[in-house]
Design an enzyme around this catalytic site. Structure first.
Site, mmCIF file in Angstrom:
data_model
loop_
_atom_site.group_PDB
_atom_site.id
_atom_site.type_symbol
_atom_site.label_atom_id
_atom_site.label_comp_id
_atom_site.label_asym_id
_atom_site.label_seq_id
_atom_site.Cartn_x
_atom_site.Cartn_y
_atom_site.Cartn_z
ATOM 1 N N SER A 144 0.580 -1.200 -0.222
ATOM 2 C CA SER A 144 -0.108 0.233 -0.033
ATOM 3 C C SER A 144 1.008 1.356 0.473
ATOM 4 O O SER A 144 1.629 1.676 -0.885
ATOM 5 C CB SER A 144 -1.283 -0.011 1.261
ATOM 6 N N GLU A 238 -10.259 -3.752 -5.533
ATOM 7 C CA GLU A 238 -9.833 -2.702 -4.579
ATOM 8 C C GLU A 238 -9.180 -0.790 -6.298
ATOM 9 O O GLU A 238 -8.967 -0.882 -6.894
ATOM 10 C CB GLU A 238 -8.143 -2.485 -4.652
ATOM 11 N N HIS A 268 -7.803 -4.563 -1.323
ATOM 12 C CA HIS A 268 -6.621 -4.225 -1.304
ATOM 13 C C HIS A 268 -5.010 -5.446 -0.004
ATOM 14 O O HIS A 268 -6.292 -5.417 1.058
ATOM 15 C CB HIS A 268 -6.786 -2.927 -0.140
#
Length: 298
Positions: A144, A238, A268
């Site tokens: 991320s 996502e 995600h």
């Protein structure tokens, strides 16, 4: 598990009290409580350390003797998360790839805005080099925002004329802080964890007025030529899917050896659920194989 396993994870994330766009001080507590509910396996060993003055945890797992190093950056929108909270995922990578994973406690926004996280990442990498760890035995990874930070580190290394690591792996990377990807619209209904609103709040906190197109903030807009081989993974459920797709295309256009793999129906950073979701386990097996290929091929 099959699709039902991913569906259960999606349901779990939808029911989570974590609001990625909420007050960071409150959400840090929620995030840590969520992570604490998943005990660390008994074969995992952690050692507190400092790399270039930056706090970190060295993580090993399993019985195999580690060979090679991973410098790892946790996610959390540059405002949440910690090295300790990333231990389970770091340990999964360490176990599968037979490496020591150093997960970095980089400074968080809004208290420490851009470029504090990049400065810490660069200091930690320099710290490994100063220990005598050869660059060709180092790999870089993150998930991320940590994936974006890993990429920013590679760009910063190029700007500083420091040696690049052997390879890099980014999981669901946040590579564009302008939120200009098409998937912010097309995947909004299926993403159980992130929204464009939440990411915009976190980007504003992190940037504190800096240009969101700065290459060290949004590596999607950087010149990627000269970077090491790159593995990019993302789920199709996502809003950051386009960050991964456009990053891979940009890397290829800049003559970087890049491998992109997407996982249908995966949310995600689904790799964090590898213990219960077959897709997550397969993704991390791919990560390990990629890392070993570039560490063993030096």
């Amino acid at each position: 598990m099959t699709e039902s396993g991913l569906g259960a994870v999606v349901d779990l994330l939808r029911a989570s009290p974590l609001d990625m766009g909420g007050d960071p001080r409150a959400m840090r507590l929620v995030f840590d409580e969520m992570i604490a509910s998943h005990p660390v396996p008994e074969d995992v060993r952690t050692t507190a350390e400092r790399l270039g003055g930056v706090p970190a945890l060295a993580v090993t797992a399993g019985d195999a003797e580690p060979s090679g190093t991973v410098l790892y950056f946790h996610g959390g929108g540059y405002a949440l998360g910690s090295a300790a909270a990333s231990v389970n995922l770091a340990a999964d990578i360490a176990r599968r790839s037979r490496t020591t994973v150093h997960t970095v406690e980089y400074r968080l926004a809004p208290e420490n805005p851009f470029p504090a996280a990049v400065d810490d990442a660069l200091a930690a990498y320099r710290g490994l080099l100063e220990r005598g760890v050869p660059a060709e035995t180092i790999t870089v990874s993150g998930e991320s925002a940590g994936g974006g930070l890993a990429l920013a580190l590679l760009v910063a290394l190029k700007e500083s004329e420091l040696p690049q690591p052997a390879a890099a792996v980014v999981l669901s990377p946040w590579a564009d802080l302008t939120q200009s990807g098409r998937s912010h619209r097309t995947k909004a209904a299926v993403d159980p964890a992130l929204t464009r609103r939440a990411l915009t709040v976190r980007a504003d906190d992190y940037l504190a007025g800096a240009d969101p197109r700065s290459p060290l903030a949004s590596p999607l807009f950087a010149d990627l030529r000269g970077l090491p081989p790159l593995l990019v993974q993302a789920g199709t459920y996502e809003v950051l899917l386009d960050d991964a797709l456009r990053l891979a295309a940009k890397a290829a256009d800049d003559d970087v050896a890049v491998t992109l793999r997407t996982f249908p129906g995966a949310p995600h950073v689904f790799q964090g659920f590898a213990a219960v979701v077959a897709e997550g386990a397969r993704a991390l097996d791919d990560v390990a194989a990629f890392l070993r290929t570039h560490l063993d091929g030096r």
